[in-house]
Design a protein around this motif. Structure first.
Motif, PDB file in Angstrom:
ATOM      1  N   TRP A  48       3.848   1.541  -1.141  1.00 54.88           N
ATOM      2  CA  TRP A  48       4.437   1.620  -2.489  1.00 54.88           C
ATOM      3  C   TRP A  48       3.458   2.274  -3.456  1.00 54.88           C
ATOM      4  O   TRP A  48       3.829   3.157  -4.236  1.00 54.88           O
ATOM      5  N   ARG A  49       2.195   1.849  -3.407  1.00 55.18           N
ATOM      6  CA  ARG A  49       1.182   2.393  -4.318  1.00 55.18           C
ATOM      7  C   ARG A  49       0.964   3.875  -4.075  1.00 55.18           C
ATOM      8  O   ARG A  49       0.736   4.650  -5.019  1.00 55.18           O
ATOM      9  N   VAL A  54       0.833  -1.200   0.000  1.00 57.28           N
ATOM     10  CA  VAL A  54       0.000   0.000   0.000  1.00 57.28           C
ATOM     11  C   VAL A  54       0.869   1.252   0.000  1.00 57.28           C
ATOM     12  O   VAL A  54       0.607   2.219  -0.730  1.00 57.28           O
ATOM     13  N   PHE A  71       3.103   5.164  -7.044  1.00 53.56           N
ATOM     14  CA  PHE A  71       1.955   5.141  -7.955  1.00 53.56           C
ATOM     15  C   PHE A  71       2.005   3.970  -8.923  1.00 53.56           C
ATOM     16  O   PHE A  71       1.688   4.101 -10.104  1.00 53.56           O
ATOM     17  N   SER A  72       2.402   2.825  -8.416  1.00 54.54           N
ATOM     18  CA  SER A  72       2.370   1.585  -9.178  1.00 54.54           C
ATOM     19  C   SER A  72       2.294   0.442  -8.174  1.00 54.54           C
ATOM     20  O   SER A  72       2.434   0.661  -6.962  1.00 54.54           O
ATOM     21  N   GLU A  73       2.065  -0.752  -8.679  1.00 53.42           N
ATOM     22  CA  GLU A  73       2.050  -1.907  -7.787  1.00 53.42           C
ATOM     23  C   GLU A  73       3.478  -2.379  -7.548  1.00 53.42           C
ATOM     24  O   GLU A  73       4.360  -2.195  -8.382  1.00 53.42           O
ATOM     25  N   GLU A 109       5.246  -4.395 -10.235  1.00 53.03           N
ATOM     26  CA  GLU A 109       5.317  -3.850 -11.594  1.00 53.03           C
ATOM     27  C   GLU A 109       6.669  -3.209 -11.837  1.00 53.03           C
ATOM     28  O   GLU A 109       6.805  -2.006 -11.968  1.00 53.03           O
TER      29      GLU A 109
END
Length: 295
Positions: A38-39, A36, A43-45, A48
């Motif tokens: 990281w997201r 979470v 702004f990515s998973e 990824e």
């Protein structure tokens, strides 16, 4: 905060974002998973990372404290970009200016705002990439009169700026149309990167000489180019030493916030009156002193 047109709302938004990522870091450390966090900051998973070099791939997302600190630093940079973008220009009645400069300000704002879409949709569809490239092309065209007055090589700057952006748009369009040969011609990353660097350098020089843009704005732009390159060697060393599990290398993408800051500040200050850098000094030896008046 009253110095800026929207200083208070911008401060509230930046503070709220900062509070959210601090809470997310605490929760991530307690649960042992930084997905979470990281997201919210990159702004990515967390999985990824296919576009990263192999040395920075296979990221360990265990929420050890170095990982959380790195992501907090990335979030802090984005929080600062949020403040810089939302605060608006200096409060007070803006100086009268012509429509071309107002259009330039709108184009800079649109270019900065397009980066915020990454927070909602990290993977853009092809049409969003094309729109973003067209927005930056508009910045190139609208900035051209300013650049022409301040520095030389205006034609080179215009061609270089349009080349680097229209190449991106053409690749996306040809890919959707299924034209592999045309896509191969349009896809020239090395030339586009060089052209983009030429245009960016001339824009920085123009802003430095023009006077309406503050020195800090230009330095943010320079930092957006230098900081990722400067941080990359440290990412390799940390990966080799097995510190931070490759998270640091991925977090370098947060340096994109510096580009957002430069775009936003460029928009804020675009309508400021130009300030001459200094009195012009004529070239050549001085002429003879004027003759004394007769009589």
């Amino acid at each position: 905060m009253r110095r800026y047109r929207w200083g208070v709302p911008a401060l509230v938004a930046a503070a709220a974002y900062g509070a959210v990522i601090v809470v997310a870091a605490a929760v991530a450390t307690a649960r042992g998973d930084i997905g979470v966090l990281w997201r919210l900051t990159l702004f990515s998973e967390a999985d990824e990372d296919a576009t990263l070099p192999d040395l920075l791939a296979n990221v360990d997302v265990t929420a050890v404290w170095p990982n959380a600190l790195v992501l907090l630093a990335a979030g802090g940079l984005w929080g600062w970009a949020l403040w810089q973008g939302l605060r608006g220009p200096v409060a007070g009645r803006p100086p009268a200016t012509d429509r071309s400069v107002l259009r330039l300000r709108v184009a800079f704002y649109a270019a900065a705002g397009s980066w915020l879409v990454y927070a909602v949709a990290p993977a853009w569809p092809w049409w969003a990439v094309v729109i973003d490239a067209l927005v930056m092309s508009a910045v190139v065209v609208l900035f051209h009169p300013v650049l022409r007055r301040a520095v030389g090589f205006p034609g080179l700057a215009l061609v270089a700026g349009l080349l680097t952006n229209m190449s991106v748009a053409a690749v996306e369009v040809f890919d959707v149309l299924g034209w592999p040969e045309a896509r191969r011609v349009a896809d020239m990353p090395d030339i586009s990167a060089l052209a983009g660097l030429i245009w960016t350098a001339l824009v920085f020089l123009t802003q430095w000489r023009d006077g309406r843009w503050r020195r800090a704005t230009v330095w943010y732009g320079v930092a957006s180019l230098v900081v990722p390159v400067a941080l990359l060697p440290l990412a390799f060393l940390l990966k080799i030493a097995q510190i931070s599990g490759g998270v640091y290398g991925c977090a370098i993408t947060a340096a994109d916030a510096l580009t957002v800051i430069w775009l936003a500040r460029s928009a804020h200050e675009a309508t400021d009156p130009p300030v001459p850098s200094g009195p012009s000094v004529p070239f050549g030896p001085p002429g003879p002193p004027p003759a004394p008046a007769s009589g």
